[in-house]
Motif scaffolding. Structure first.
Motif, PDB file in Angstrom:
ATOM      1  N   ALA A  37       0.825  -1.204   0.000  1.00  0.00           N
ATOM      2  CA  ALA A  37       0.000   0.000   0.000  1.00  0.00           C
ATOM      3  C   ALA A  37       0.862   1.258   0.000  1.00  0.00           C
ATOM      4  O   ALA A  37       0.562   2.236  -0.700  1.00  0.00           O
ATOM      5  CB  ALA A  37      -0.922   0.004   1.215  1.00  0.00           C
ATOM      6  N   GLY A  38       1.938   1.237   0.764  1.00  0.00           N
ATOM      7  CA  GLY A  38       2.837   2.383   0.800  1.00  0.00           C
ATOM      8  C   GLY A  38       3.546   2.591  -0.523  1.00  0.00           C
ATOM      9  O   GLY A  38       3.641   3.721  -1.028  1.00  0.00           O
ATOM     10  N   LEU A  39       4.046   1.504  -1.103  1.00  0.00           N
ATOM     11  CA  LEU A  39       4.758   1.616  -2.382  1.00  0.00           C
ATOM     12  C   LEU A  39       3.822   2.068  -3.504  1.00  0.00           C
ATOM     13  O   LEU A  39       4.263   2.703  -4.465  1.00  0.00           O
ATOM     14  CB  LEU A  39       5.399   0.278  -2.733  1.00  0.00           C
ATOM     15  CG  LEU A  39       6.576  -0.149  -1.856  1.00  0.00           C
ATOM     16  CD1 LEU A  39       7.037  -1.553  -2.227  1.00  0.00           C
ATOM     17  CD2 LEU A  39       7.740   0.834  -1.976  1.00  0.00           C
ATOM     18  N   ALA A  40       2.534   1.753  -3.387  1.00  0.00           N
ATOM     19  CA  ALA A  40       1.579   2.150  -4.410  1.00  0.00           C
ATOM     20  C   ALA A  40       1.440   3.671  -4.480  1.00  0.00           C
ATOM     21  O   ALA A  40       1.012   4.212  -5.515  1.00  0.00           O
ATOM     22  CB  ALA A  40       0.219   1.510  -4.135  1.00  0.00           C
ATOM     23  N   LYS A  41       1.797   4.358  -3.408  1.00  0.00           N
ATOM     24  CA  LYS A  41       1.725   5.818  -3.369  1.00  0.00           C
ATOM     25  C   LYS A  41       2.970   6.477  -3.968  1.00  0.00           C
ATOM     26  O   LYS A  41       3.016   7.701  -4.132  1.00  0.00           O
ATOM     27  CB  LYS A  41       1.548   6.305  -1.924  1.00  0.00           C
ATOM     28  CG  LYS A  41       0.253   5.845  -1.265  1.00  0.00           C
ATOM     29  CD  LYS A  41       0.179   6.320   0.173  1.00  0.00           C
ATOM     30  CE  LYS A  41      -1.123   5.908   0.841  1.00  0.00           C
ATOM     31  NZ  LYS A  41      -2.279   6.628   0.272  1.00  0.00           N
ATOM     32  N   ALA A  42       3.998   5.664  -4.246  1.00  0.00           N
ATOM     33  CA  ALA A  42       5.266   6.197  -4.736  1.00  0.00           C
ATOM     34  C   ALA A  42       5.332   6.150  -6.267  1.00  0.00           C
ATOM     35  O   ALA A  42       4.869   5.180  -6.880  1.00  0.00           O
ATOM     36  CB  ALA A  42       6.421   5.400  -4.145  1.00  0.00           C
ATOM     37  N   ASP A  43       5.903   7.199  -6.868  1.00  0.00           N
ATOM     38  CA  ASP A  43       6.148   7.122  -8.307  1.00  0.00           C
ATOM     39  C   ASP A  43       7.390   6.268  -8.545  1.00  0.00           C
ATOM     40  O   ASP A  43       8.038   5.793  -7.593  1.00  0.00           O
ATOM     41  CB  ASP A  43       6.295   8.529  -8.910  1.00  0.00           C
ATOM     42  CG  ASP A  43       7.425   9.343  -8.284  1.00  0.00           C
ATOM     43  OD1 ASP A  43       8.418   8.745  -7.790  1.00  0.00           O
ATOM     44  OD2 ASP A  43       7.334  10.580  -8.288  1.00  0.00           O
ATOM     45  N   ASP A  44       7.749   6.076  -9.794  1.00  0.00           N
ATOM     46  CA  ASP A  44       8.860   5.175 -10.123  1.00  0.00           C
ATOM     47  C   ASP A  44      10.156   5.624  -9.467  1.00  0.00           C
ATOM     48  O   ASP A  44      10.933   4.802  -8.954  1.00  0.00           O
ATOM     49  CB  ASP A  44       9.042   5.076 -11.638  1.00  0.00           C
ATOM     50  CG  ASP A  44       7.897   4.321 -12.315  1.00  0.00           C
ATOM     51  OD1 ASP A  44       7.156   3.623 -11.596  1.00  0.00           O
ATOM     52  OD2 ASP A  44       7.764   4.429 -13.544  1.00  0.00           O
ATOM     53  N   GLY A  45      10.397   6.930  -9.480  1.00  0.00           N
ATOM     54  CA  GLY A  45      11.637   7.441  -8.897  1.00  0.00           C
ATOM     55  C   GLY A  45      11.693   7.217  -7.398  1.00  0.00           C
ATOM     56  O   GLY A  45      12.728   6.776  -6.855  1.00  0.00           O
ATOM     57  N   ALA A  46      10.588   7.508  -6.716  1.00  0.00           N
ATOM     58  CA  ALA A  46      10.551   7.319  -5.262  1.00  0.00           C
ATOM     59  C   ALA A  46      10.667   5.846  -4.904  1.00  0.00           C
ATOM     60  O   ALA A  46      11.353   5.478  -3.946  1.00  0.00           O
ATOM     61  CB  ALA A  46       9.259   7.905  -4.694  1.00  0.00           C
ATOM     62  N   ARG A  47      10.020   5.016  -5.688  1.00  0.00           N
ATOM     63  CA  ARG A  47      10.096   3.577  -5.413  1.00  0.00           C
ATOM     64  C   ARG A  47      11.540   3.077  -5.540  1.00  0.00           C
ATOM     65  O   ARG A  47      12.002   2.278  -4.720  1.00  0.00           O
ATOM     66  CB  ARG A  47       9.186   2.811  -6.373  1.00  0.00           C
ATOM     67  CG  ARG A  47       9.162   1.307  -6.112  1.00  0.00           C
ATOM     68  CD  ARG A  47       8.319   0.588  -7.168  1.00  0.00           C
ATOM     69  NE  ARG A  47       8.427  -0.856  -7.037  1.00  0.00           N
ATOM     70  CZ  ARG A  47       7.571  -1.622  -6.392  1.00  0.00           C
ATOM     71  NH1 ARG A  47       6.507  -1.073  -5.814  1.00  0.00           N
ATOM     72  NH2 ARG A  47       7.741  -2.928  -6.325  1.00  0.00           N
TER      73      ARG A  47
END
Length: 282
Positions: free
Chosen positions: A238-248
């Motif tokens: 759920a947390g990673l779903a909020k991140a764009d590719d760069g943030a991930r």
């Protein structure tokens, strides 16, 4: 059950159905990792051969399967909200040749068993997800026979559980993660000292005993830890779903670096601490 609690229950079922494949994939690792907590629970439950035992929110079958092997003349019933998790539990039982074992899909807040049915009742890492802790504690107590032990395990404070915080605090540094409402289901919902003891006491249990148990989660590499967490941990996904590719990508880099700092003898070792709580049905 109120509409709000019904919604929580339905969300939990959907989540565990969705993550059942990941749990099945990593079942052997999880079994080794969580074994010390199961051992402590079984000891406090004082289970004997011939007993009828209930394991609530057992997921892929533990610690119920371990109990079943120890009491060949007894019988173990495991429950879970997720049918798919219970399918994995039944597969595990068949693979291990365990026949004194059955599964039952149900809500811990409304157990479909008569009063005073079981000689011991177990619940490992289920209370943190139940819509209502007090209701579940009363249900576990209700189905226990007089003199039977009810035993649970709940995660301790975040600072004592690097297995979870290594990745979750990293995600929180990169992504805006709203603070959940007080008392909402979550890993550390039951970590407050005395919370579970109070719930057990209010449910009618006596002779409450608590024991802290610490072990380590072990992975071969930091990358294996990352893969494990994104396949079995709903809050991580759920947390990673909020991140764009760069943030991930940055999150993954940071997590791998942190995990590498926990290497011991060529393995990643991450502290895991839980409290085991046991009480006796009056």
């Amino acid at each position: 059950m109120s509409g709000h609690l019904d919604q929580i229950r339905d969300q939990q079922k959907e989540t565990w159905d969705r993550f059942s494949a990941g749990w099945k994939t990593w079942d052997e690792l999880v079994l080794r990792w969580l074994s010390p907590f199961a051992t402590a629970m079984i000891r406090h439950a004082a289970i004997e051969d011939g007993d009828r035992v209930l394991d609530v929110a057992a997921g892929t079958g533990e610690p119920g399967l371990t109990v079943a092997t120890a009491i060949p003349n007894g019988h173990v019933t495991v429950t879970d909200l997720s049918d798919r998790m219970l399918e994995a539990a039944a597969d595990n039982a068949r693979r291990r040749g365990i026949t004194n074992f059955e599964t039952k899909a149900c809500d811990a807040g409304a157990l479909p068993f008569d009063d005073a049915t079981f000689d011991a009742v177990l619940c490992r890492f289920g209370f943190m997800f139940f819509p209502d802790v007090a209701t579940a504690a009363r249900q576990l107590t209700r189905v226990a026979k007089p003199g039977a032990h009810v035993c649970a395990a709940v995660w301790g404070a975040p600072e004592r559980n690097a297995w979870a915080t290594t990745i979750m605090t990293t995600i929180a540094r990169h992504v805006d993660m709203p603070k959940p409402p007080e008392g909402a289901p979550g890993l550390f919902r039951c970590a407050a000292p005395g919370m579970m003891a109070a719930a057990f006491t209010d449910a009618g249990l006596r002779d409450i005993h608590e024991e802290d148990v610490t072990t380590v989660m072990v992975h071969d590499t930091p990358e294996a830890y990352w893969t494990f967490m994104i396949e079995i941990a709903a809050p991580v996904v759920a947390g990673l779903a909020k991140a764009d590719d760069g943030a991930r990508a940055r999150i993954k880099t940071d997590v791998l670096q942190l995990a590498s700092q926990s290497m011991r003898a060529g393995k990643v070792e991450l502290r895991s601490t839980a409290t085991v709580i046991a009480g006796t049905r009056a």
